[in-house]
Write an enzyme that holds these catalytic residues in place. Structure first.
Site, PDB file in Angstrom:
ATOM      1  N   GLU A 169       0.831  -1.203   0.000  1.00 18.82           N
ATOM      2  CA  GLU A 169       0.000   0.000   0.000  1.00 18.82           C
ATOM      3  C   GLU A 169       0.867   1.256   0.000  1.00 18.82           C
ATOM      4  O   GLU A 169       0.625   2.203  -0.754  1.00 18.82           O
ATOM      5  CB  GLU A 169      -0.931   0.002   1.211  1.00 18.82           C
ATOM      6  N   GLY A 209      -7.972   5.742   7.245  1.00 15.54           N
ATOM      7  CA  GLY A 209      -8.726   5.696   8.484  1.00 15.54           C
ATOM      8  C   GLY A 209      -8.152   4.722   9.488  1.00 15.54           C
ATOM      9  O   GLY A 209      -8.246   4.931  10.698  1.00 15.54           O
ATOM     10  N   ALA A 210      -7.528   3.628   8.995  1.00 15.73           N
ATOM     11  CA  ALA A 210      -7.042   2.581   9.891  1.00 15.73           C
ATOM     12  C   ALA A 210      -5.527   2.493   9.980  1.00 15.73           C
ATOM     13  O   ALA A 210      -4.995   1.940  10.937  1.00 15.73           O
ATOM     14  CB  ALA A 210      -7.606   1.225   9.458  1.00 15.73           C
ATOM     15  N   SER A 211      -4.805   2.988   8.974  1.00 18.69           N
ATOM     16  CA  SER A 211      -3.347   2.868   8.988  1.00 18.69           C
ATOM     17  C   SER A 211      -2.716   4.100   8.374  1.00 18.69           C
ATOM     18  O   SER A 211      -3.367   4.909   7.717  1.00 18.69           O
ATOM     19  CB  SER A 211      -2.905   1.618   8.214  1.00 18.69           C
ATOM     20  N   THR A 212      -1.403   4.228   8.579  1.00 17.59           N
ATOM     21  CA  THR A 212      -0.635   5.285   7.946  1.00 17.59           C
ATOM     22  C   THR A 212       0.640   4.679   7.398  1.00 17.59           C
ATOM     23  O   THR A 212       1.181   3.722   7.971  1.00 17.59           O
ATOM     24  CB  THR A 212      -0.337   6.435   8.931  1.00 17.59           C
TER      25      THR A 212
END
EC number: 3.6.1.5
Length: 496
Positions: A169, A209-212
């Site tokens: 990602e 929203g859930a990871s960076t």
């Protein structure tokens, strides 16, 4: 006995027709050249199934490619109705149905004859990675089946669902930003594609929203193989450092902050230092503790609902945010961020997008302000009374209470987590788009995928030079005129 006037005229006209006709034939046969017709256009579809929403992107590229990689451009961006597909575990059928609207838009854009050969992919990111319990994994399987059913019923070539790992990602987002900035391939004044200097490469900072994710090309070797992504693009090799921090996306950080407050509250009231003074709301507790990122359970005997009051204290807010990190695990290590995660020394410029951009755009901090200005602006905003904030931003009601926490979290992550400083802060640019293209992992994924899609050579065709073609048309006209003139002489000339 000499020729009569009639015979003389006929001879001249027929001779002219023969000469011009022969010249025309020679021109068309001898001067014809081979030309390449423009290559066909290929299309591809990628669904970005994130934790908070699903988006569809249509990409296109010339079929002949450039050094085995497609020169890709965005043709369509569409956001599906509803929230992310991971939110449909209780009713999986709705996950597939939510994609139909955007899929129909894509099919209307792509020529019908190419539907069957258009590769289509769905990449599920951190929201799906968080579904880890047995019950959640079962729901995830049902979601995947429903999504596959809807896409398989369409006329496109649905190839696979991707449970995108964090490394990919981040790395695909790195490809996207460097591609749209022209750092991987540039069209030169001489009319050729060329690779720009490596110094133009930039790092990518992405926050969902859930990871960076953090991705960049370091100045030296990448010592942890689990953080290394390798690509060959346009004939050049790249080694990219990339790491994804699950549960450090904006939404999950906000959940974790509130959950810690609940744990510390022994009544039905909690004071939130990151909410503006004067803010007051009642929130249900059960959904908060259902998040896989909240590793504690709801306190025994706790009420079903919690009343939260804002304290408007940015200093206490930063302290609460810092408790979400484990900085002590990296003490004494220059190549470590937090939670024991390896990271090489920072190098070059960085583009921060997604929630990095949305938060700082709301705070009017995307114009290259100094770190001192950014800090002062965020703290001043956090200290504003809630009533004043509501009146000032009537169009931002859904996320308004959270911009203070988001701004302070981003500063903590970038400065104390990733290691940016006052000197390196100017190297970060906060952007939503670059080159008119949305920044995210999907374009980078499709661009890398074109390496595996066979190229199609441009078609060869015989054609004439424009000047030769024009001369030939004139000669054809002269030939026809001479022939018609000869016929007229033969039919209409009075007999001697």
């Amino acid at each position: 006995m000499g020729l009569s006037w009639k015979e003389g005229v006929l001879t001249i006209l027929l001779g002219a027709a023969a000469a011009s006709g022969l010249t025309t034939l020679i021109l068309f046969l001898v001067e014809a050249t081979s030309i390449l017709l423009p290559a066909d256009t290929k299309f591809g579809i990628v669904f970005d199934a994130g934790s908070s929403h699903t988006s569809l992107f249509v990409y296109k590229w010339p079929a002949d490619k450039e050094n085995n990689t497609g020169v890709v451009s965005q043709a369509l961006a569409c956001q599906a109705e509803g929230s992310g597909i991971s939110s449909y575990t209780s009713d999986p059928a709705l996950a597939g149905e939510s994609l139909r609207g955007c899929l129909e838009e894509a099919l209307a854009l792509i020529p019908e004859a190419q539907h069957r050969e258009t590769p289509t992919f769905l990449g599920a990111t951190a929201g799906m990675r968080l579904l880890s319990s047995e019950e959640q994994l079962s729901g995830r399987a049902h979601l995947s089946l429903e999504v596959a059913r809807v896409l398989s019923q369409s006329s496109v070539d649905f190839l696979r669902r991707l449970a995108l790992v964090g490394l990919d990602e981040g790395a695909f987002a790195w490809i996207t930003i460097n591609y749209v900035l022209g750092s991987l391939l540039q069209y030169t004044f001489s009319g050729e594609w060329a690779r720009p200097p490596e110094a133009t490469l930039v790092g990518a900072l992405d926050m969902g929203g859930a990871s960076t994710q953090m991705s960049f090309v370091p100045g030296g070797p990448i010592l942890d193989a689990s953080t290394k992504a390798s690509f060959i693009l346009y004939g050049s090799s790249y080694s990219v450092y990339s790491h994804s921090y699950l549960c450090f996306g904006r939404d999950e950080v906000l959940n974790r902050l509130l959950a810690r407050l609940v744990q510390g509250s022994h009544s039905g009231l909690a004071r939130h230092p990151c909410y503006h003074s004067g803010y007051r709301a009642t929130v249900p507790l059960a959904p908060l503790f259902e998040s896989p990122c909240v590793h504690t359970s709801m306190p025994p005997g706790a009420a079903q609902n919690l009343t939260v009051e804002g304290a408007g204290n940015p200093g206490a807010c930063v302290s609460a945010i810092r408790e979400l990190f484990n900085f002590s695990s990296c003490e004494g290590q220059a190549d470590c961020t937090f939670d024991g995660v390896y990271q090489p020394l920072l190098q070059g410029r960085f583009y921060a997008f997604s929630n990095f951009y949305y938060t700082f755009h709301f705070l009017n901090l995307t114009s290259g302000q100094t770190l001192d200005t950014v800090n002062a602006t965020v703290w001043e905003f956090c200290q504003r009374p809630w009533k004043l904030v509501e009146v000032s931003y009537p169009e931002h009601t859904s996320w308004l209470r959270d911009y203070c926490a988001s701004g302070l979290y981003i500063l903590t992550l970038l400065l104390e987590g990733y290691g940016f400083s006052e000197e390196t802060w100017p190297s970060i640019e906060f952007r939503r788009q670059a080159g008119g293209t949305d920044i995210g992992w999907t374009l980078g994924y499709m661009l890398n995928l074109t390496n595996m899609i066979p190229a199609k050579a441009p078609a060869m065709k015989q054609a004439e030079n424009y000047g030769i073609w024009a001369a030939g048309i004139v000669l054809v006209g002269l030939t026809l005129g001479a022939i018609l003139g000869a016929a007229a002489v033969q039919l209409l000339w009075p007999r001697d």
